[in-house]
Design an enzyme around this catalytic site. Sequence first.
Site, PDB file in Angstrom:
ATOM      1  N   SER A 126     -12.211  -1.213   4.694  1.00  0.00           N
ATOM      2  CA  SER A 126     -13.651  -1.321   4.449  1.00  0.00           C
ATOM      3  C   SER A 126     -14.490  -0.587   5.487  1.00  0.00           C
ATOM      4  CB  SER A 126     -14.030  -2.812   4.470  1.00  0.00           C
ATOM      5  OG  SER A 126     -15.420  -2.966   4.561  1.00  0.00           O
ATOM      6  N   GLU A 128     -17.004  -1.744   6.653  1.00  0.00           N
ATOM      7  CA  GLU A 128     -17.448  -2.749   7.632  1.00  0.00           C
ATOM      8  C   GLU A 128     -16.735  -2.568   8.966  1.00  0.00           C
ATOM      9  OE1 GLU A 128     -20.453  -4.388   5.810  1.00  0.00           O
ATOM     10  OE2 GLU A 128     -19.714  -5.531   7.520  1.00  0.00           O
ATOM     11  N   TYR A 150     -14.745 -10.903   9.292  1.00  0.00           N
ATOM     12  CA  TYR A 150     -14.200 -10.149   8.147  1.00  0.00           C
ATOM     13  C   TYR A 150     -13.788  -8.750   8.581  1.00  0.00           C
ATOM     14  CZ  TYR A 150     -14.353  -7.172   3.959  1.00  0.00           C
ATOM     15  OH  TYR A 150     -14.061  -6.244   2.992  1.00  0.00           O
TER      16      TYR A 150
END
Length: 323
Positions: A126, A128, A150
């Site tokens: 990801s 992120e 996460y």
Amino acid sequence: MPKTALITGITGQDGAYLARLLLSKNYRVYGAFRRSSVLNLERLDYLGIRERVELVPLDLLDLSGIVRVLDRVKPDEVYNLAAQSFVAVSFEQPVVTGDITGLGAVRMLEGIRLVNPKIRFYQASSSEMFGKVQAVPQNEKTPFYPRSPYAAAKLYAHWMTVNYREAYGIFACSGILFNHESPLRGLEFVTRKITHAVARIKAGLERELRLGNLEARRDWGYAQEYVEAMWLMLQQDEPDDYVIATGETHSVREFAEAAFAAVNLDWREYVKTDPAFYRPAEVDLLVGDASRAKGKLGWCPKVTFQELVGIMVEADLERVGGK
Ligand code: NAP
Ligand code: G4F
């Protein structure tokens, strides 16, 4: 011989679109779901493919179950899309997020190493992971700086994917996908939360929409196109990691403005900010550089930001019967 694929996270947004794509390519598709009292196959139903996917129970927390499924299904390709994928919840549930999103990927890799190291593996990494970004735009060489449990869990899974490739020669690829959205996006994510609210407000069912940080910027693409990149990664001669992105960034405010404008409403009359939706640490700006994917995979996005907003608003209007 048609190929066999195992998709974890079959009940999620990407699982459904990827299953449809692989079925269209004549794959035998096994979809792994975790057992619960109610099995949510809404997305497979929405795409009309529920009967064509062979469902197998599998929990990323359970290595022995993973080994049994890999042994029985004998996949050529495994797409690991399952995760505790909601960043906000990862601050409330950091341990379980680490277990599912981080260690879960390692259990899949370990299962492959034990059962058949020739299985090709895709890991859903990801954007992120770039978090507090160290360069703009972000590409495969940009240093990571995760800003949530996460993101830290995804980063662990990402490096373990690289490690299993280098240590055991497994054909393991990590797709560093930037945000991708669709009418199948979960309602907890900001884009779908907005388009769903727009449709309900337009239909007179709601009067306001409460959001958190309107200034966060994301590189939003269309999920249907992004699952094609996943498949392409596993069809190459050599495994590698790829950034998948549009190269454009927009704020949450801009998304809301465009979605309300699509039904001739002024977002400022309906959107209220609410501290409840702010995060303890934010990712302020994401914008990806997908040049490697374009050069090596021939992948590039087609649906524009405005078109994406339009597709999602339209689908939600149909769902609430507001059209
Ligand atoms: P999603 O809709 O939230 O789907 C997540 C899936 O994981 C669901 O099917 C969920 O099953 C399953 N799952 C959760 N915990 C599990 C467990 N312990 N064992 C087995 N399955 C479990 O996510 P998505 O948007 O399709 O994203 C797919 C993947 O890409 C995720 O790994 C996500 O983190 C990653 N990713 C997404 C984006 C994006 O913008 N969409 C961008 C980059 C990376 P239930 O239905 O039972 O909850
Ligand atoms: O839609 P979001 O929850 O997505 P986020 O945090 O970017 O994560 C998604 O994309 C990642 C890829 O970069 C995936 F890995 C991950 O699994 C997931 O699919 O939030 C987007 C932005 C954030 O900055 C958030 O603070 O929107 C901001 N936001 C503002 N108000 C809100 C809200 N987010 C949510 N979910 N709800 C709000 O009310």
